[in-house]
Design an enzyme around this catalytic site. Sequence first.
Site, short mmCIF file in Angstrom:
data_model
loop_
_atom_site.label_atom_id
_atom_site.label_comp_id
_atom_site.label_asym_id
_atom_site.label_seq_id
_atom_site.Cartn_x
_atom_site.Cartn_y
_atom_site.Cartn_z
NE ARG A 143 64.08 52.42 13.98
CZ ARG A 143 62.73 52.30 13.77
NH1 ARG A 143 62.05 51.52 14.80
NH2 ARG A 143 62.07 52.47 12.69
CE LYS A 167 65.69 53.77 7.58
NZ LYS A 167 66.61 54.57 7.81
NE ARG A 223 69.24 58.68 12.17
CZ ARG A 223 68.30 57.74 12.09
NH1 ARG A 223 67.46 57.16 12.69
NH2 ARG A 223 68.31 57.34 10.76
CG ASP A 259 62.00 59.32 8.89
OD1 ASP A 259 61.60 58.26 8.07
OD2 ASP A 259 62.56 59.23 9.95
O1 MRU Z 1 66.39 55.04 10.39
P1 MRU Z 1 65.07 54.92 11.33
O2 MRU Z 1 65.01 53.60 11.72
O3 MRU Z 1 65.10 56.15 12.26
O4 MRU Z 1 64.09 55.35 9.88
C1 MRU Z 1 62.91 55.19 10.56
C2 MRU Z 1 61.95 55.39 9.35
O5 MRU Z 1 62.34 55.64 8.12
C3 MRU Z 1 60.48 55.32 9.85
O6 MRU Z 1 59.58 54.75 8.68
C4 MRU Z 1 60.05 56.68 10.02
O7 MRU Z 1 60.50 57.22 11.03
C5 MRU Z 1 58.33 56.75 10.46
S1 MRU Z 1 58.28 55.84 12.06
C6 MRU Z 1 56.80 56.00 12.57
#
Ligand code: MRU
Length: 350
Positions: free
Chosen positions: A52, A250, A95, A239
């Site tokens: 992830r 997140k 995703r 993201d």
């Molecule tokens: O659901 P996840 O764990 O994939 O979410 C990850 C995040 O929100 C991170 O903050 C984002 O991907 C940046 S990672 C460098």
Amino acid sequence: MSETRHDSIRAVEWTDQGLKLLDQRVLPLRHEHVLLEDVGGVAQAIRDMVVRGAPAIGVTAAYGVVLAAHDCYGRSSATWKQDVEQDLQLLAASRPTAVNLFWAIDRMRAHIADIEGDPTGGLLAEAMRIHEEDIAANRRMGELGAALITRQCAVLTHCNTGSLATGGYGTALGVIRTAYGEGKIERVYADETRPWLQGARLTAWELVEDGIPVTLLVEGAAAHLLKQGGVRWVIVGADRIAANGDTANKIGTYNLAVAARYHGVKFMVVAPTTTVDMSVHNGAAIQIETRSPEEILTIQGQRIAPRGAEAWNPSFDVTPAELVDAIVTEKGVVTAPTVEKMAAMMGRHH
Ligand code: MRU
């Protein structure tokens, strides 16, 4: 630059046997790897959170394309380029929010168009370039972001943005690593990040391994922490960043940005340009993943909420650009982001 132990941790690794992923669902209590030999397994691993973090998802998908093309070519050297398209769609459906996934698939697709003969070697080289470029971008962002921190302070971060979430080193956590190495950070506060606990399980693990002082808090405690002074920067990843600087990250990031502005704390978003989606005008157009209610209603398989209760489980939220003080990419820093400033930064040569 000082090397830390954790720089050598790799969430994603290509081996002769296939794609090796460090299973992030069970860290830090168990260190287990998952070996994937076909694209279906890769798509499933992304969906199930074995891997992830936006950049790590992109790198994983690129290697997934290698496995897909290898299999399709093995079945039919005449039609593999048409056949592989279905596998690219499968990866893209894993995703929805992190744009690095779609960016990596598009880049591999462009490479496929130019290939003649057995695609495996050429595509593997391209996936490895994507992986290496991500690490290099993180190093550069580490320097650029650390330069924004002008005096020693504590910082607050959310989710996990480190080696585990990227090709290696990290985005927001990369800035934190670099700034800590420069003596600018005295302590890192990390939100535990319900429901997957990326902060508690992954960020705290990376920081402890690196000897960087870390204090965990539930995200509900963040505004209370920011009120006390001491924390001068909230530093997070992304993201997907829209053309105007609106930032999907997140769930809970938006809360932090609101609380930070109210308390006069600066808010930094750190992400490579592979996370910027200039085709999306603003955050309202970013698709936000909603995950299973079970992730909220249970903890590690144990039901905690009464039968009959429903749960809402958005995985991301959007922080409006006006609450962001700085967006740090490998191409430079955009302060108080606007459409014009973002376009100028994206057009810049690295
Ligand atoms: O659901 P996840 O764990 O994939 O979410 C990850 C995040 O929100 C991170 O903050 C984002 O991907 C940046 S990672 C460098």
